[in-house]
Scaffold this motif. Structure first.
Motif, short mmCIF file in Angstrom:
data_model
loop_
_atom_site.label_atom_id
_atom_site.label_comp_id
_atom_site.label_asym_id
_atom_site.label_seq_id
_atom_site.Cartn_x
_atom_site.Cartn_y
_atom_site.Cartn_z
N MET A 68 0.80 -1.22 0.00
CA MET A 68 0.00 0.00 0.00
C MET A 68 0.84 1.27 0.00
N ILE A 69 2.14 1.15 0.17
CA ILE A 69 3.00 2.33 0.27
C ILE A 69 2.84 3.25 -0.94
N ILE A 78 -7.57 2.68 3.07
CA ILE A 78 -8.48 2.08 4.06
C ILE A 78 -9.34 1.00 3.40
N GLN A 79 -9.69 1.21 2.12
CA GLN A 79 -10.43 0.18 1.38
C GLN A 79 -9.60 -1.08 1.25
N HIS A 80 -8.34 -0.93 0.89
CA HIS A 80 -7.47 -2.10 0.73
C HIS A 80 -7.30 -2.85 2.05
N MET A 86 -11.72 -8.72 4.73
CA MET A 86 -12.94 -9.38 4.27
C MET A 86 -12.63 -10.57 3.37
N THR A 87 -11.71 -10.39 2.45
CA THR A 87 -11.35 -11.49 1.54
C THR A 87 -10.81 -12.67 2.32
N SER A 88 -9.96 -12.39 3.31
CA SER A 88 -9.39 -13.47 4.13
C SER A 88 -10.47 -14.20 4.91
N PHE A 89 -11.40 -13.46 5.51
CA PHE A 89 -12.48 -14.10 6.26
C PHE A 89 -13.41 -14.86 5.32
N LEU A 176 -19.11 2.54 5.01
CA LEU A 176 -17.85 3.15 5.45
C LEU A 176 -17.66 4.52 4.80
N ALA A 177 -17.99 4.63 3.52
CA ALA A 177 -17.88 5.92 2.83
C ALA A 177 -18.79 6.95 3.49
N SER A 178 -19.97 6.52 3.91
CA SER A 178 -20.90 7.44 4.59
C SER A 178 -20.38 7.80 5.97
#
Length: 194
Positions: A68-69, A78-80, A86-89, A176-178
């Motif tokens: 992410m750097i 923050i999305q990443h 989420m992808t991992s879970f 999250l955006a909201s």
């Protein structure tokens, strides 16, 4: 790979294949070609495998954070971060995630709390986003992160309850955006990250 890591990996594979409830400690021992004594030397129960799987996900954040750097947008960072989690879970599946939540409740522990290092990184990203105007909610970065983390768990719970038939990512990122009040030009669509 050391023996404990091997047992955790094999146990995780069996849980995904057969479902958590269908797998016994004996099944794990057979798959690992070990005795129960060896199993209990390294772990106290099959529940410990679940908690270790969670720890592995959180511990594996470091390589993702290094990637992410090069990303200059706090909103994308923050999305990443949340997308990785989420992808991992989701890769664990709704059954194992449900069991993780159950184990946490049964033990009356906060075993699934976010680790301090993850919290510090997310708070820093939110603070940078506020400075740049990408995140317009003026609340403290700490309280915004806490609200985001608890919202994440709420959506995870719904995803588990509906056995994976729930648009966890889409709904979470829209919320999250909201919550963060992301600057409108950064809101690409209602379908963030693939």
């Amino acid at each position: 790979m050391d023996m404990k890591a091997y047992i955790i990996a094999k146990g995780g594979e069996l849980f995904k294949q057969k479902g958590y409830e269908a797998v016994t400690v004996n099944d794990i021992c057979t798959a690992c070609d070990i005795t129960k004594t060896t199993f209990y030397y390294h772990l106290t129960s099959k529940q410990d495998i679940l908690l270790q799987l969670y720890d592995i996900i959180v511990d594996n954040l470091t390589p993702m954070l290094k990637q992410m750097i090069h990303i200059h947008s706090s909103w994308e960072q923050i999305q990443h971060l949340f997308d990785y989690l989420m992808t991992s879970f989701m890769d664990l599946g709704s059954d194992l995630n449900s069991q993780l939540l159950i184990v946490n409740l049964q033990r009356r522990q906060r075993a699934l709390d976010v680790r301090k290092s993850l919290e510090e990184i997310a708070v820093q990203i939110i603070a940078e986003g506020q400075k740049s105007g990408q995140i317009r909610n003026p609340s403290s970065p700490e309280s915004l992160y806490a609200a985001s983390a608890y919202m994440f768990t709420g959506y995870e719970y719904m995803w588990c309850t509906l056995q994976g038939n729930f648009a966890w990512k889409q709904l979470f990122f829209t919320s999250l955006a909201s919550l963060l009040d992301i600057e409108p030009s950064l809101r690409q669509s209602e379908n963030p990250l693939p």
